[in-house]
Enzyme design. Sequence first.
Site, short mmCIF file in Angstrom:
data_model
loop_
_atom_site.label_atom_id
_atom_site.label_comp_id
_atom_site.label_asym_id
_atom_site.label_seq_id
_atom_site.Cartn_x
_atom_site.Cartn_y
_atom_site.Cartn_z
N LEU A 205 -34.33 -52.62 -89.65
CA LEU A 205 -33.27 -51.72 -90.09
C LEU A 205 -32.48 -51.16 -88.92
CD1 LEU A 205 -35.16 -49.70 -92.88
CD2 LEU A 205 -33.63 -51.65 -93.17
N THR A 207 -32.72 -50.56 -84.20
CA THR A 207 -33.46 -50.69 -82.95
C THR A 207 -33.07 -49.56 -82.01
OG1 THR A 207 -31.76 -52.17 -82.07
CG2 THR A 207 -33.65 -53.20 -83.14
N GLY A 208 -33.97 -49.26 -81.08
CA GLY A 208 -33.74 -48.26 -80.05
C GLY A 208 -34.28 -48.75 -78.72
N SER A 211 -38.23 -48.24 -79.49
CA SER A 211 -38.77 -48.38 -80.84
C SER A 211 -37.88 -49.30 -81.66
CB SER A 211 -38.90 -47.01 -81.53
OG SER A 211 -37.62 -46.44 -81.71
N VAL A 212 -38.45 -49.74 -82.77
CA VAL A 212 -37.72 -50.52 -83.75
C VAL A 212 -38.05 -49.96 -85.13
CG1 VAL A 212 -39.56 -52.24 -83.88
CG2 VAL A 212 -37.27 -52.84 -84.65
N LYS A 228 -40.96 -46.51 -88.23
CA LYS A 228 -40.53 -46.56 -86.82
C LYS A 228 -41.73 -47.00 -86.00
CE LYS A 228 -37.51 -43.87 -84.62
NZ LYS A 228 -36.87 -42.66 -84.05
N ASP A 323 -28.34 -34.54 -81.49
CA ASP A 323 -27.61 -35.81 -81.59
C ASP A 323 -27.03 -35.98 -82.99
OD1 ASP A 323 -26.53 -38.16 -80.64
OD2 ASP A 323 -28.31 -39.37 -81.04
#
Length: 749
Positions: A205, A207-208, A211-212, A228, A323
């Site tokens: 869904l 990505t970071g 993390s994904v 997550k 954020d």
Amino acid sequence: MDEATQRQDPIEETDAEKKVQVVPSLWGRLVSNHPESRHIDLIEHSIFFGRNPKRCQVVLHDPTVSGIHCRIFREEIPCQKYNNNNNNDGDNNNNNNNNNNNNNNNNNNNNNNNNNNNNNNNNNNNTTKNYITKITDTSSNGTFVKGCILGKDKTTIIQNGDMVSFTSAKLISSLSFTFLDLTNPYIDEPFEEEMNKKYSIQGILGTGNFSVVKRCIRRDTGEVFAVKIIDKKKFWSQTKTRRQMESEVEILQKIKHPNIISIIDIVQSDRYFYIVLELATGGELFEKIKQKGRFSEPEAKDTFKQILEAVSYLHDLNISHRDLKPENILISAVSHGKSSVIKVTDFGLAKIIGEKEMATTLCGTPLYVAPEIIRNCLHGDGGAQVNTGYGKEVDVWSLGCILYILLSGRPPFDFDHTNNFNLKLINQGLYNFSLPVWDVVTENAKDLIKKLLNVDPTKRISTKGALSHDWFNDDDLLRCSTVIANQSPISKSPQRSHGVVQLPVVDVKSKNIPMTLNSTTTNTTSPNNNNNNNNNNNNKNNNKNIIKSLNSNSNNYNNNSVLKKTSQSPKTKSNRPKLQFEQPSPNQHNNNNNNNNNNNNNNNNNNNNNNSSGGKPAIINNNGNLYSKFMATNNDPFDCTPTSTPVKPITNSTTTSTATSMPTSNSVTMGTSSTSIPVSNSITMKSPSILALSDDGDKKRKEKESSSSENVNDVIVINSNNHNNNNNNNHNINNGISSKPPPKRLKGS
């Protein structure tokens, strides 16, 4: 044992069979992607889907679904287990059997048979049952697998997480499902065993950096969530990131609010850290803004209030999001008759802030970043000033940017990565409301934006103060429903097309009083109306089918539309109304001539009224209903209200040579090509060439009006009376009237 023997054994052991009942187990599930649809459990090895209840185990009630739409089934595949001990024993047995073969030929066959039996036993011990799932499309409209149409009579393999849709490729539809294999213990991704026991991990869904986020389904309930997944190896040595992750988990465990994504479960292993979150299937607010361009003020108020309540809840817990942006605001799936629910998510940059503690880390998205962060960033490199940090006020600034985008479709500050000029604009708070879209936004909304985007954080309004602002108490937003050109930077604003404005239906057949579209005049009737009606009643049968057809444009005027535009262009002759009439009988000519002579005086007396009224254009549909194009009161063509007061008919042709009059003598005269149309009441019509709001039509109309004052013979009445009595017809032309008996009903109505 042959097949026939296998079928006969259960018949001989009927009593024993009754004591043992084999119940098929659940091996798979189709998890619905739509919140209002239920899941489908897969129990039988072969299942047919379709509309035919006699041949399908699962019946789908949808007109686009075929009788037998598709088939989902399982096929058994062997899976070898490698056992070194069994292999060695098998080799020893083979050697012994070979020795026995050399010793005795008679025992050779027996040993070979035993050897084969041993091999078969070894094979049975070394294999386990495993299945693959396949789907075959047997439909006419197609079955969709992973967003692509499969094709009729084609078969493919489906795995964990594959989307199967019976009607369309869209993710969220009433017949869209995600396949979940409950018997296969293996999955493609190397996730931990503890997590796999509870959830089935599926597609990505988001990505970071560390993390994904993936989609997951709880195996026992079929509920769909987002997980997550954080790889500890990527950040465990970084103290700052580790603390950030632990802070995020601590925050999520405390939060319970309807407008904030809630945490469902936490699973931690040696390698991964799993955070199971609530899944919002309505998409991001950012995508909705791109699609709509801008929100109407009532929509923006409802959306922004939910965001504001969520952030205010966080601030009450002494939590700052840090954020806030449309990408981190999700929309839950909307049910019928319910408003969408906003969900604030992504607390990757959030921290718990103490009363005396201020965070000094530069974070956030530049497009929504607060001026105090810009100041700290600009002065931090040189070390000239000490960073003073920032608190919850940065969230309030981001909220002001979001509200500005909701109401206009554009950000207040356009960020440019090539230079810091736009950062200076943010630092100075240089934004404006100069776009035309702001002309319909209320002053209360603008005032709230100004208080949210105050460059001084000490004077910036709080979330509590924003919730109590007058904008949320202002319900007078009816004028915001006006159609505004799309000001989105993504798509260009559409050009305004000129068309015909539709108004509520006015049935002229239901009343016996004359009616025009000018609501300012008074109601007067002609004294000869009764005589005309008496003469016309004798000829109703002759003119029963006077109107055979009307132009196709009348189909656009329906009873349900109040203000709607049409896409047809009336510039060409082919788009103008085409009328067909029957010739009246010879006996009718004399009656009409007499009626016309009697009405001349009355029509001449009405000339002044006609000049001052400025007759409004109108349309009559196939049902005999009157549709007004304009009934404006304040010189606004879109301020349209239907007339309710019956007024005096307008019959002067000197000022409306290109217009059509429908007086009480039950006729209509249309422009230079006008034709007498029997109707039951009196209205005034302009030529169809004027009904289009085009420049060419206005220019032609002015030319015709200027020429009509010099030559009134431009108005021609197509009537069989013309060749019999020219003198009478000249008077009729000057007065713009013609007499015919009214029809009993309109043909085609």
